[in-house]
Scaffold this active site. Sequence first.
Site, PDB file in Angstrom:
ATOM      1  N   CYS A 629      81.263  24.313  57.809  1.00 55.03           N
ATOM      2  CA  CYS A 629      81.564  25.200  56.684  1.00 55.03           C
ATOM      3  C   CYS A 629      83.051  25.523  56.605  1.00 55.03           C
ATOM      4  CB  CYS A 629      80.753  26.489  56.794  1.00 55.03           C
ATOM      5  SG  CYS A 629      80.951  27.348  58.361  1.00 55.03           S
ATOM      6  N   HIS A 630      83.750  25.458  57.748  1.00 57.49           N
ATOM      7  CA  HIS A 630      85.190  25.731  57.773  1.00 57.49           C
ATOM      8  C   HIS A 630      86.012  24.512  58.192  1.00 57.49           C
ATOM      9  CE1 HIS A 630      84.427  29.976  57.125  1.00 57.49           C
ATOM     10  NE2 HIS A 630      83.602  29.998  58.161  1.00 57.49           N
TER      11      HIS A 630
END
Length: 662
Positions: A629-630
């Site tokens: 997600c990052h």
Amino acid sequence: MIIIIIKKKETKKGIEKEMETKKEVEIEIEKEIEIEKEKEIEKEIEIENEKEIIKNENELKLKGKEKGKEEPNENEKEDRNKENDDEDEDEDEDGNNNNNQIVYNCFTLLLIIHEMIGNWQILRNLYLSSTEIKKDKSISIFDQEPKISQNYISSQRLISKIRQQFSSSLYSIANIFPNWIEDIFYSDFSRLLPFKLRHYYFQLASLGILRSINVFQNSLDQSSINNYKQKKAMRIPRYKVRIDRETILQSALKIFSIQQIYEESILEIEYFGEKGTGSGPSQEFFYITSLELRNPKLNLWYLPEQNISEQETNENENENENENENENEKKEVNENEKEKEKEREREREKEKDLTGKFNPVFSTFGLFPRPINPNEENTKILQLFEFMGSFVAKSIMDKRICDLPFCDLFLKYALGDSPKISDLNIIRPTLAKTLEQFLEIIQKKENGEKNLKYNNIDIRDLFLNFTLPGYPDIELIENGTNILVDLDNLKEYVHSVYDHFLNVGIKHQINAFVWGFNKIFEITTLKVFQISEIQSLINGEIEPWDEKLLNEALLFKHGYHSSSFVSKYLIQVLSEFTAEQQILFVRFVTGSPRLPIGGLRNLKPQLTVVKSVNRGENADNTLPTVMTCHNFLKIPDYSKKEILKKRLLTAITDQCIGFHLS
């Protein structure tokens, strides 16, 4: 005493009132005098004007008498004034038209130079193939490569003017632009603008108000946004769904049957039994679903193996004369087919289905719809194409990457281009060549010539019937299976084959795709891009890596910096990866095997390498992990480069399915 004092005050007040009244009276008198003087001056001016008018009229009368002409009346004067004004306006319009024509010619010249540089190799091949040129050994411009690239052919003044328009929050967020902005972006002149500028306009004008605000806000300097809450308020809402990985296509069809999916929210996917959430699982959802849409069992796509139909093989068996020429041609075709087959196998190895159930449909010219019989029931196929349109549009809107390498013709038809006869050369070159020879026979017949055979074989002896080559279940006309092709109906047969391959047999699929696409946003807004750029928007890019690029693209934080030993080891290992290993690494980190336009440098968030915390374990015995997600890559503090490479390869090959490592 009190009374006296009061009287004194009263007398003082009375004197002051008298003085004020006197002043007011004097002021009013002065105003009246000035008004009278102004009236007298105006009267004098009017008298002088009347005298001048009388003098002018007398002079005109004298001149008219001398020339024997009557003085024009007031109506004639007005007509003359109007004529003069019209002439001035015409001159202004002519001047503006001339300026517009000059600007248009300049842009046209830039566009011609831009396209010449982009198609330099094609122009060079055409030049060298000319028989006259072969005799002439003089030096030509095609002996050298262009010294400048297409990126240098642009109008910086126009670009700066457009950026000035985009700098206004009212114009950008409300999508209120001058007409000339739209005229340029949706014309051929848009090729003179850089991709980033066209992509920025596309996001402002096509993807809804929330994304317009978000994109405009991200384009501002972050230092100008001091209020964190205000920035957070512009965040696009998420629509979260949890699905089963084993039935991903069925789940995707259900998701896109929900009305909320067509709103401006971002779709986020989670899998049952997995901890991962956010952009990583969502990105993988689009990737796996796109592979499922390439399942051969769905019968959606034209298969390259069908290039030679049963009718064509019968035709080849009947060709006994001109054996030398035909054998040479067959050898060339076979060699080309072998090369294509090898390339096809290499691509299949790269893009195998995650579950191992099937090999996705692949073609060197891209995915093109399989012709269908318009007279039969094709509801399931059309539903899948409609879903596919919405699916692709959503991937572009949410900035997810698919694996649907469409044929350029498919995208052109979806954008409204009309089919051309020459298009068949791209998807079925062998059949196209045969049809071209049939057209030559038809032309000879119309010209009254006698030799009307195909390779010395009568057309009727080819035993062709009115069915689509490669698809005996699709009849070109009613009862076409029982109708043989001869010289009398050869023209109808040729046009029917072209029409079914490029129009009748695929138009329903394309219409369904466009219908589904338009549910998310209008597909015509993609016309600001070239076809190759649309392919990259849908499928991303694969770029080769070197140490310089990796040093620019990777960010080291939380325990590592660019000069750390592990950081240097990682850069060296990634630069040594093969193309297949790079694809596995990208998919391990992002959830997709492909990168967005611009490659690693344009990955958002930036690919960040952090130090993995080992709770009492030896770092050399642990594997790297990721937070997709990052775009976080967690690397333990390995002691050697060889150990880092071994552990990283294990992670990207054996642990790439699912999000348990999150």
